[in-house]
Design an enzyme around this catalytic site. Structure first.
Site, mmCIF file in Angstrom:
data_model
loop_
_atom_site.group_PDB
_atom_site.id
_atom_site.type_symbol
_atom_site.label_atom_id
_atom_site.label_comp_id
_atom_site.label_asym_id
_atom_site.label_seq_id
_atom_site.Cartn_x
_atom_site.Cartn_y
_atom_site.Cartn_z
ATOM 1 N N LYS A 2 -22.245 -27.800 7.057
ATOM 2 C CA LYS A 2 -22.214 -27.160 5.731
ATOM 3 C C LYS A 2 -20.900 -27.511 5.032
ATOM 4 O O LYS A 2 -19.868 -27.599 5.695
ATOM 5 C CB LYS A 2 -22.270 -25.627 5.889
ATOM 6 C CG LYS A 2 -23.633 -25.079 6.247
ATOM 7 C CD LYS A 2 -23.607 -23.559 6.284
ATOM 8 C CE LYS A 2 -24.927 -22.987 6.771
ATOM 9 N NZ LYS A 2 -26.050 -23.202 5.865
ATOM 10 N N ARG A 13 -35.198 -21.585 11.921
ATOM 11 C CA ARG A 13 -36.642 -21.717 12.156
ATOM 12 C C ARG A 13 -36.931 -22.263 13.558
ATOM 13 O O ARG A 13 -37.987 -21.988 14.125
ATOM 14 C CB ARG A 13 -37.265 -22.604 11.058
ATOM 15 C CG ARG A 13 -36.721 -23.990 11.001
ATOM 16 C CD ARG A 13 -37.079 -24.721 9.711
ATOM 17 N NE ARG A 13 -36.253 -24.302 8.570
ATOM 18 C CZ ARG A 13 -36.416 -24.742 7.331
ATOM 19 N NH1 ARG A 13 -37.371 -25.592 7.046
ATOM 20 N NH2 ARG A 13 -35.622 -24.331 6.354
HETATM 21 N N1 BES Z 1 -28.492 -19.699 7.385
HETATM 22 C C1 BES Z 1 -28.927 -20.619 6.430
HETATM 23 C C2 BES Z 1 -29.573 -19.970 5.209
HETATM 24 C C3 BES Z 1 -28.690 -19.125 4.337
HETATM 25 C C4 BES Z 1 -28.160 -19.640 3.183
HETATM 26 C C5 BES Z 1 -28.457 -17.799 4.640
HETATM 27 C C6 BES Z 1 -27.379 -18.848 2.363
HETATM 28 C C7 BES Z 1 -27.658 -17.020 3.841
HETATM 29 C C8 BES Z 1 -27.140 -17.535 2.700
HETATM 30 C C9 BES Z 1 -29.968 -21.569 7.034
HETATM 31 O O1 BES Z 1 -29.824 -21.817 8.389
HETATM 32 C C10 BES Z 1 -29.815 -22.883 6.326
HETATM 33 O O2 BES Z 1 -28.777 -23.422 6.365
HETATM 34 N N2 BES Z 1 -30.883 -23.290 5.679
HETATM 35 C C11 BES Z 1 -30.866 -24.497 4.927
HETATM 36 C C12 BES Z 1 -32.202 -25.172 5.085
HETATM 37 C C13 BES Z 1 -32.242 -26.575 4.578
HETATM 38 C C14 BES Z 1 -31.392 -27.479 5.427
HETATM 39 C C15 BES Z 1 -33.674 -27.050 4.556
HETATM 40 C C16 BES Z 1 -30.612 -24.159 3.465
HETATM 41 O O3 BES Z 1 -31.089 -23.121 3.006
HETATM 42 O O4 BES Z 1 -29.913 -24.903 2.794
HETATM 43 ZN ZN ZN Z 2 -28.453 -23.388 8.816
#
Ligand code: BES
Ligand code: ZN
Ligand code: ZN
Length: 488
Positions: A259, A333
């Site tokens: 991230k 997921r």
């Molecule tokens: N934990 C995150 C989702 C999230 C984002 C929670 C903001 C709380 C606040 C999740 O694991 C994630 O990173 N999801 C990605 C998915 C993508 C790579 C398809 C996302 O939402 O960007």
């Molecule tokens: Zn994630």
């Protein structure tokens, strides 16, 4: 915070201060005795306004109407107005309009939720006076029955709000102090505290035995070993079995699909689904609910290292499904896939997963709303109905066949991300759907709490940080379910 319910008239009760609610612009009520001063103070009696008159020892708070969340929000603001005072006892009259117990619940929930703070890590704690609310049924006629009902309402509101604050505490705890092992300790402590709760904790050896290849891959690069947690509450003669599955990422760095630093801050909150599930079972036991309740948690960290799982890897889930990894940040997921397979083996009547699953859900609904997904519209509606009364905002995000096709993989049974950047909250849910066996499709709900679980600025009666999203919604829903069953 303490609460007392009494049938004594408001003006006969001794207290350090009095809270008075004003229904917008309506200044005719007998409890409003400082009208003359309002103009001078620029108090217009518009919704959400608060007026503290120290000399009169009164706090006025304005609501649009006696809707539950109007009351919760104003009570929380009124408490803020007297935060620095030494007042210990507060008296308040509950109004007749609407259902009286509804108003009492809203007052109690607003007070408990609104006065939460997380100062465990502050060297200098803010003084915390233990306040006591005296709620008067002044306006009611049939006092005998009402007092009984009111006391029950008080108990249930206290349990639900305290369970929510319990969840906030775990979510707010920093990642190094709330590792998967520590989260399992919290679960074990629940089982110690309540005889009715049983707890099983599995380590990575257990995950291997269970063939949870997706969960194991996510957990691999962390110094902190993963934990599988199963809590159960089985009251005698339970008719229905509810299974709540929680995403318990004690930290989500994104893994190799790292991230950006701004997005990594607050990812301690990626365990919010798991923490909500813990709050739900705690609340359910304290409410003495009659349904059987299970909590399944997949707890681990998504980190980077030489042994990280990688984009291009193909993982095998517990049910044998192969998953092509294209993005290691879509890890929740993967963990949930294995946990859902396990949950289905418990043969649930209702299967609910709670997860901070996608940023896309926050983009779609804003930070304050929960996304609800599933195949069974009736079930979705019943949850959304309970949720709206609990004060949690939510919206249904609908599935469709076209979005489902975006998860196709050339090399495995399914890909862990969609080939399109749009509809990410729904495609994530459709990924989970792959692990829900046909006969369970109509019993399953997916709840994306990525928005409200952790918000950086305070909102309504919620503080900056964790809000305990999902706890109130689920407990109201479980209670409503029982009420409906009893009537049939
Ligand atoms: N934990 C995150 C989702 C999230 C984002 C929670 C903001 C709380 C606040 C999740 O694991 C994630 O990173 N999801 C990605 C998915 C993508 C790579 C398809 C996302 O939402 O960007
Ligand atoms: Zn994630
Ligand atoms: Zn995550």
């Amino acid at each position: 915070m303490k609460f007392e319910i009494t049938t004594k008239k408001i003006n006969t009760i001794k207290a350090d201060c009095e809270f008075v609610l004003i229904i917008e612009k309506n200044l005719d009520h007998k409890w409003i005795t400082n009208k003359a001063e309002f103009k001078e103070l620029g108090f217009e009696s518009k919704a959400e306004e608060v007026c503290f008159l120290p000399h009169a020892k009164k706090v006025y708070g304005v609501v649009k109407d006696l809707d539950r969340d109007e009351i919760r929000i104003i009570i929380s603001s009124m408490l803020k107005a007297i935060k620095k005072t030494t007042y210990k006892t507060i008296k308040i009259g509950s109004y007749v309009k609407n259902c009286p117990v509804t108003n009492i619940k809203a007052i109690v929930e607003g007070a408990i939720l609104g006065s939460y703070s997380f100062d465990k890590y502050k060297s200098k704690k803010e003084s915390s006076i233990k306040r006591e609310f005296i709620i008067s049924l002044d306006e009611y006629e049939d006092k005998e029955i009402k007092l009984e009902d009111a006391k029950k309402a008080l108990h249930s509101a206290m349990v639900i709000a305290n369970a929510t604050n319990f969840t906030k505490d775990i979510v707010n705890t920093p990642p190094d102090d709330m590792t998967p092992k520590k989260l399992a300790k919290v679960a074990k402590n629940l089982a110690k505290e309540y005889d009715e709760i049983e707890c099983f904790v599995g380590d990575e050896k257990f995950l291997k035995k269970e063939k949870m290849g997706a969960f194991l891959a996510v957990a691999r690069a962390s110094e902190h070993e993963a934990r599988f947690i199963h809590l159960s509450y089985k009251p005698k003669d339970a008719k229905d079995r509810f299974v709540f599955v929680g995403k318990g990422l004690t930290y989500d760095s994104g893994g190799l699909s790292l991230k950006p630093s701004d997005y990594m801050v607050s990812m301690k909150s990626d365990k919010s689904g798991a923490c909500a599930a813990l709050g739900i079972i705690k609340g359910a036991v304290e409410l003495n609910l009659k349904s059987e309740i299970h909590v399944i948690i997949g707890a681990c960290e998504n980190m980077i290292g030489g042994n990280s799982y990688k984009p291009d890897d193909i993982l095998k889930a517990k049910d044998g499904t192969t998953i092509e990894v294209q993005n290691t940040d879509a890890e929740g997921r993967l963990v949930l896939a294995d946990c859902l397979c396990y949950a289905i083996e418990l043969k649930p009547d209702y299967l609910v997963d709670l997860a901070t699953l996608t940023g896309a859900c926050v983009v779609a609904l804003g930070e304050y709303s929960i996304g609800v997904m599933g195949h069974n519209k009736e079930l979705i509606d019943s949850l959304m109905n309970s949720s709206s009364r609990s004060g949690e905002l939510c919206a249904h995000l609908p599935f469709n066949r076209h979005l489902k096709k975006l998860l196709k993989s050339d090399v495995a049974d399914i890909c862990n991300i969609s080939s399109s950047r749009y509809g990410g909250a729904i495609t994530a849910a459709l990924f989970l759907d792959k692990f829900i066996k046909d006969e369970y499709k109509d019993r399953w709900l997916h709840i994306d709490i990525a928005g409200p679980a952790f918000v950086n600025k305070e909102w309504g009666y919620n503080q900056a940080g964790a809000s305990g999203a999902g706890v109130r919604m689920a407990l109201y829903w479980l209670k409503d379910h029982e009420y409906k069953k009893e009537r049939n």
